[in-house]
Enzyme design. Sequence first.
Site, short mmCIF file in Angstrom:
data_model
loop_
_atom_site.label_atom_id
_atom_site.label_comp_id
_atom_site.label_asym_id
_atom_site.label_seq_id
_atom_site.Cartn_x
_atom_site.Cartn_y
_atom_site.Cartn_z
NE ARG A 113 3.99 83.61 36.91
CZ ARG A 113 3.53 83.03 37.94
NH1 ARG A 113 4.28 81.98 38.69
NH2 ARG A 113 2.39 83.34 38.35
CD GLU A 152 -1.67 79.29 37.46
OE1 GLU A 152 -1.22 80.48 37.12
OE2 GLU A 152 -2.49 78.95 38.08
CD GLU A 310 -0.16 77.04 41.85
OE1 GLU A 310 -0.59 78.14 42.03
OE2 GLU A 310 0.87 76.81 41.19
C1 GLA Z 1 -0.27 80.69 40.38
C2 GLA Z 1 0.98 80.16 39.95
C3 GLA Z 1 1.87 80.31 40.96
C4 GLA Z 1 1.77 81.48 41.84
C5 GLA Z 1 0.34 81.82 42.31
C6 GLA Z 1 -0.13 82.83 43.36
O1 GLA Z 1 -1.45 79.84 40.36
O2 GLA Z 1 1.08 78.94 39.45
O3 GLA Z 1 3.19 80.10 40.51
O4 GLA Z 1 2.30 82.45 41.05
O5 GLA Z 1 -0.32 81.79 40.92
O6 GLA Z 1 -1.43 82.99 43.52
#
Ligand code: GLA
Length: 675
Positions: A113, A152, A310
Site C-alpha cells: 500500500r 499516512e 490511531e
Molecule cells: C498505521 C496505519 C494503519 C495500520 C497501523 C498499524 O498507522 O495507518 O492502517 O496499519 O499503522 O499499526
Amino acid sequence: MWEKVWNTDKIAYGGDYNPEQWPEETWEEDMRLLKLAHIDTLTLNVFSWASLQPAEDEYRFDKLDKIMELAENHNMNVCLATSTAAHPAWMAKKYPEVLRTDFNGIKRKFGARHNSCPNSPVYRKYSTRLAEKLAERYQKYSNIIGWHISNEYGGECYCENCEKAFRVWLKERYGTLDELNRVWNTAFWGHTFYDWDEIVLPDHRTEHFTENKTVAQTISIDYRRFNSDSILYCFQLEYEAVKKYTPDIPVTTNLMEGTYKALDYRKWGKYMDFISWDNYPSNSDSFRRIALNHELMRGAGNGKPFVLMEQTPSSQNWQPVNSLKRPGVMRLWSYQAVAHGADAVLFFQLKRSIGSCEKYHGAVIDHVGNENTRVFREVTELGAELETLGGEILGSTQKAQTALMFDWENWWAVEYSAGPSVDLKYTDEIMNYYKALHRRNIPVDLIGEESDLSGYKLVIAPVLYMTKPGVDERIREFVRNGGTFITTFFSGYVDENDLVIIGGYPGRLREILGIWVEEIDALPKDSSNSFRYGGKTYSAGMLCDIMHLEGARSLAEYQEDFYAASPVITCNSFGEGQAYYVGTRSEEAFYEKLMEDICKEQDICPVAETPLAVEATERRRDKERYLFLLNHGDKAEKVSVPQACTDLLSSKAYKEKEQLELAAKGVAILKWMEK
Ligand code: GLA
Ligand code: ZN
C-alpha cells in the site's frame, strides 16, 4: 477564541473499523460489543478502493451503503476515509505509471500500500474522482463528522513522471536556469545545466551515495520540498473534491509520528482543517518523547486541538518484538494525548482481521470475539470515563510562554550536511531542550522558522543551521524587545538554498549573539571536553565551537585541548533582551541547569510542581482551567494541588495545596475557574 475539532458533545471514542473484511452476519454483534465499550465513532472505508472501483468505468457502493446504514442505525459518528492509499491491481496493470520507482531506480509492481506515484496523472484523476463520488453519495449522512483523506501519506518516488514534474516545480521556484545554477552551486564538480531537461532526480543513480548522503545538498533538499509538495497536492485535490459536496465537514489526513522526516508537516498543517495523527510508541519510548510528538502535531495545527486518529489498544505487529501495553498504559497514553490537545481518542483497530499482516495487531474486539478480555475491559472503562467527562475539555488549548523551533527544511539540511559529524541528529538536539523544559512542566509551543515570536518570553532554536529569509529579523526584533533567545552550535551557517552565508559564522545571527565562531571541532563518540557552569563541571562533546566574543560575555570556557579557556557558553545583551549561545553538545544535567536558571530569571513558571514521573500539562478555555496530572511511573506519587479544584475523573474536591495521591499509571484532571 476556542474551537472544537469535531461537532461532538464529548471526546470522540472509536477507531478504524473494517467490516468489509467480514461476513455481514457478524456486524450486529460487532455493534453490540462496540456499544458496550462506549464507542461512538467509526473510521470507515480506509482501504476499499479495489472493491469500490472494480474496473475503470465501474463503481460499486452497495457494501459501503450498508456499512453507512449500520453506523447510522447504531448512532455512530463516522470519520469517512477516501480509500486512496492503496490503488487497485487492475489500475497498476493497465496504467503502470501509477506505480512508484524507488530510490534505487527499481520500478515497483503491484503490492502492499502507499504505493502510488504522487505525480501520476492517472492516480490523481482516479483518487480525486473517488473522493468526489464518496462525498456526493454520502453527503446526506449527518453523522459524518470528518473526512479522512487517504492514509499516512509518505515515501518517495523517482519515476519519470516525478522527474518531469520536478522540472516544472523548479521552473516555478527559480524562473531561470541561471538562477537555478546559482542556487544549486553547479559550478562545483561541473554540474552546470543548459536545458531544464538535463535535470534528473537526486537518487542512488545520480547524486546520492546513500539515502542520507548526497553530493549536492541543495538538489536533495529541493527534491524533499518537491516530494512533500507533490504528495500534499494529492491531498489538496481530494480535499477540494469532498468540499464540493460537504463544505462544512472538516477534512484531515492521519499524519505519522510528529518526527516523520519526509513530509513538511508544518506546511501540511496549513492545508488541513485539523491535524490528526497516529501514535505508536514502543514500551521503551520515554513519555517525554511521546509528549514532544504531541507538541509537534499541535504545533503543525497552529496550537489548535487535534485528533488522536490511531493508537493500538494493546500491541503492534510491525515492531521486531511487539510487547503488550501494560495494564493502565492505554488509558494513561490516551489521556496524555488529551492533555496535549487531543479532542478525540481513536484506535487502530476496532476488530482484528483474520488474515494478512495485521491479524496480530491489537484490537478492541479480539479473535476470541467477545467482551471477556483484559483489553476489552480497559477500553470499556476508559469509554465510560470519557462519557462522564462529556463536553469538558473539548476545544480548550494550551498557553505557552516558551517556544522551541523545529523546522523540517532545516532538519533536511542539517542531516544532509557532509560534515562536521554524522552523529549530529536534529531531533536529538531538539529533545535535549524539550526534555529539560518538560521535566519542569513548562508548556512549550513547537514553532517553525516562519512563526511569529512576539507572544513568547523564551525562544529556543537548537541547531538553527538554515536561516531562512526573515527568521533573523524576527529573532532580532524579539530579543530587542526583551525576549530571551537560545541557539546552539551549527547555527546560522546557510541560507534557504543551503549556500553558506559568508563573512563568519553564525552568519545573520552573529550580531544578535555577539560572537564569531572561527572553527568547529568534531569529537569522536568516546572523547569529550568539559566546562564549568554554575559551579559544576559538564561534558562537551560531538561538536565544539571555537569562538571569539564580540560583545557577548562568556558564561563558561572549555577546560581542555588547544582551545582550553576559550568561551563555550555565551550570553549577549541585545536591546532589552538576551541571546544565549551554547557552543557544544552537553549532558542532561547541563540542559536542566540552564533551563532552571533561565526560567527563574525570566519568571517562566511550571503549570505544577510534580515528582519526575508525573507529567503535568494545562488546557484552558475562557476561564476554565484543566490541569492534567499523569503518573508514568510504577509507584504511587503525591502532588500538592496548586489551586482549590475538582478532579473530573474521581469527582473529588481538593483544597489549595492539598496532597493528591496518584496511583501508578494514574491520571487526574483538575478543574478550576480562573478568578
Ligand atoms: C498505521 C496505519 C494503519 C495500520 C497501523 C498499524 O498507522 O495507518 O492502517 O496499519 O499503522 O499499526
Ligand atoms: Zn513518480
